[in-house]
Design an enzyme around this catalytic site. Structure first.
Site, PDB file in Angstrom:
ATOM      1  N   LYS A  35       0.845  -1.205   0.000  1.00 16.44           N
ATOM      2  CA  LYS A  35       0.000   0.000   0.000  1.00 16.44           C
ATOM      3  C   LYS A  35       0.876   1.249   0.000  1.00 16.44           C
ATOM      4  O   LYS A  35       2.093   1.151   0.215  1.00 16.44           O
ATOM      5  CB  LYS A  35      -0.897  -0.027   1.239  1.00 16.44           C
ATOM      6  CG  LYS A  35      -0.126  -0.094   2.541  1.00 16.44           C
ATOM      7  CD  LYS A  35      -0.975  -0.541   3.711  1.00 16.44           C
ATOM      8  CE  LYS A  35      -0.133  -0.548   4.977  1.00 16.44           C
ATOM      9  NZ  LYS A  35      -0.888  -0.986   6.147  1.00 16.44           N
ATOM     10  N   TYR A 244      17.042  29.947   6.031  1.00 13.92           N
ATOM     11  CA  TYR A 244      15.942  30.579   6.761  1.00 13.92           C
ATOM     12  C   TYR A 244      16.249  30.662   8.259  1.00 13.92           C
ATOM     13  O   TYR A 244      16.780  29.719   8.844  1.00 13.92           O
ATOM     14  CB  TYR A 244      14.660  29.764   6.592  1.00 13.92           C
ATOM     15  CG  TYR A 244      14.021  29.926   5.243  1.00 13.92           C
ATOM     16  CD1 TYR A 244      13.583  31.173   4.799  1.00 13.92           C
ATOM     17  CD2 TYR A 244      13.847  28.821   4.424  1.00 13.92           C
ATOM     18  CE1 TYR A 244      12.979  31.316   3.551  1.00 13.92           C
ATOM     19  CE2 TYR A 244      13.241  28.955   3.177  1.00 13.92           C
ATOM     20  CZ  TYR A 244      12.814  30.209   2.753  1.00 13.92           C
ATOM     21  OH  TYR A 244      12.220  30.340   1.528  1.00 13.92           O
ATOM     22  N   MET A 292      12.223  23.886   1.783  1.00 16.01           N
ATOM     23  CA  MET A 292      11.296  23.049   1.014  1.00 16.01           C
ATOM     24  C   MET A 292      12.028  22.249  -0.061  1.00 16.01           C
ATOM     25  O   MET A 292      11.761  21.062  -0.265  1.00 16.01           O
ATOM     26  CB  MET A 292      10.221  23.927   0.367  1.00 16.01           C
ATOM     27  CG  MET A 292       9.161  23.119  -0.362  1.00 16.01           C
ATOM     28  SD  MET A 292       7.985  24.168  -1.225  1.00 16.01           S
ATOM     29  CE  MET A 292       7.122  24.926   0.136  1.00 16.01           C
TER      30      MET A 292
HETATM   31  C1  LIG Z   1      -0.061  -1.933   6.693  1.00 21.39           C
HETATM   32  C2  LIG Z   1      -0.590  -3.245   7.111  1.00 21.39           C
HETATM   33  C3  LIG Z   1       0.271  -4.339   7.253  1.00 21.39           C
HETATM   34  C4  LIG Z   1       1.772  -4.219   7.190  1.00 21.39           C
HETATM   35  O1  LIG Z   1       2.214  -3.714   8.437  1.00 21.39           O
HETATM   36  P1  LIG Z   1       3.750  -3.414   8.783  1.00 21.39           P
HETATM   37  O2  LIG Z   1       3.717  -2.911  10.176  1.00 21.39           O
HETATM   38  O3  LIG Z   1       4.199  -2.380   7.814  1.00 21.39           O
HETATM   39  O4  LIG Z   1       4.491  -4.697   8.616  1.00 21.39           O
HETATM   40  C5  LIG Z   1      -0.302  -5.569   7.516  1.00 21.39           C
HETATM   41  N1  LIG Z   1      -1.633  -5.704   7.658  1.00 21.39           N
HETATM   42  C6  LIG Z   1      -2.487  -4.659   7.555  1.00 21.39           C
HETATM   43  C7  LIG Z   1      -3.952  -4.882   7.748  1.00 21.39           C
HETATM   44  C8  LIG Z   1      -1.994  -3.406   7.300  1.00 21.39           C
HETATM   45  O5  LIG Z   1      -2.827  -2.367   7.215  1.00 21.39           O
END
Ligand SMILES: *Cc1c(COP(=O)(O)O)cnc(C)c1O
Length: 345
Positions: A35, A244, A292
């Site tokens: 993800k 800055y 930035m």
């Molecule tokens: C993001 C996620 C993972 C992976 O978790 P990590 O801590 O990055 O290993 C696994 N299961 C679900 C449901 C998640 O949302």
């Protein structure tokens, strides 16, 4: 292609090694959370690399992330962690991915629209974020469930009592709900031991070189290297300030390189006065504030550095996280869109 003055070098070898580390620990099927565009590295390249290493189960958060992956390689399976929302029907019918249904409302919606198609289900075992409740499991009767999931809230703290409590509740759900596979552990959950592995694990952060729990960095290979081009070299005269807020004042005439990277690229502003660039093996302190798009490095010890040279940034994910007060997850997912992403090995 237009030139990009900053780049990530991403190691396929290190990514695959980290996956194999979790695969060896889990002793069961080992998936991969990809993800947030593969935690900022590029989800499709991560998928292809881990597929070649042997992974078959992949997890994204949303249907748009699923669609962005394009066609999956033969035998790869994809699940969408946020399930089937009211506006997801069209995307779900066009996608080979399974939703991870995470409420009774989603279960009803799935039954009405897709009936017999296989799905995944998330049950809540104590995190109270997503998931069907332990008292709602009867409503799952008759679904064709590929994988029943739950998710650990405190796996990064092995001593936390919620870990064992969640494991127990998940085991109870497993006894009541028929599914082909059961899955509980993220990266940190795998490190809690074989009792947490069930049939399929879902590592994320550790694949990308972030330590899922204190001390775990010893077992993982760094995947990300950051490099940035020198935009300008100048000498800051003694008594003059840089950047800055004029927070750094030179005590002597100081040669500095102005680098093409800033907090908009995900290099935390809190690294001001703490971070380093690298020239070969030489560490070069960053001076003044991270802006930035720019930061300044002291090149006294790399006096030959000139405009157009590439400098490394000292970018240990966990060290940056500790120094800047954000998590390794935020460091990785914050890596911006201005980087070229070059996979090596
Ligand atoms: C993001 C996620 C993972 C992976 O978790 P990590 O801590 O990055 O290993 C696994 N299961 C679900 C449901 C998640 O949302």
């Amino acid at each position: 292609m237009v030139h990009r003055p900053l780049r990530l070098r991403l190691s396929r070898q290190a990514l695959a090694d980290n996956w194999r580390f979790f695969a060896a620990r889990g002793g069961v099927e080992t998936g991969a959370a990809i993800k947030a565009d593969g935690y900022g590295l590029g989800a499709r390249a991560v998928l292809d690399t881990l597929y070649a290493a042997g992974a078959r189960d992949f997890f994204v958060a949303t249907w748009s992330e699923a669609a962005a992956l394009g066609e999956l390689p033969e035998g790869a399976r994809l699940a969408v962690l946020h399930g089937l929302g009211p506006d997801d029907g069209q995307a779900a019918s066009a996608s080979p991915a399974r939703p991870v249904l995470c409420s009774l409302g989603q279960v009803r919606r799935w039954r009405a629209a897709f009936g017999e198609r296989p799905c995944d289900v998330m049950v809540d075992s104590g995190m109270n974020r997503l998931g069907v409740g332990g008292d709602e499991l009867d409503a799952l009767e008759g679904l064709d469930i590929d994988t029943l999931h739950s998710h650990l809230a405190c796996a990064d703290d092995p001593a936390h009592p919620l870990n064992a409590a969640q494991r127990e509740r998940f085991a109870a759900a497993r006894a009541r709900v028929r599914a082909r596979r059961y899955s509980l552990a993220n990266s940190a959950g795998i490190l809690l031991g074989p009792d947490y592995a069930f049939d399929l694990t879902r590592p994320g952060i550790g694949l990308y070189g972030g330590a899922p729990a204190p001390g775990a960095e010893a077992f993982l290979s760094p995947v990300v290297t950051v490099e940035t081009q020198v935009l300008q070299r100048r000498v800051v005269r003694a008594g003059e300030a840089i950047g800055y807020g004029a927070t750094f004042v030179a005590e002597r005439d100081t040669p500095v390189a102005i680098l093409n990277i800033g907090y908009a690229d995900g290099y935390p502003r809190n690294m001001s006065g703490q971070g380093h660039a690298r020239w070969g093996g030489t560490l070069l302190p960053l001076l003044g504030r991270v802006s930035m798009d720019l930061v300044a490095a002291d090149v006294t010890r790399a006096d030959e550095v000139r405009e157009g040279d590439w400098l490394g940034l000292d970018f240990d994910v966990d060290a940056i996280a500790r120094a800047s007060g954000i998590s390794a997850y935020e460091v990785l997912t914050g890596l911006g869109s201005r980087f070229a992403r070059d996979w090596t090995d």
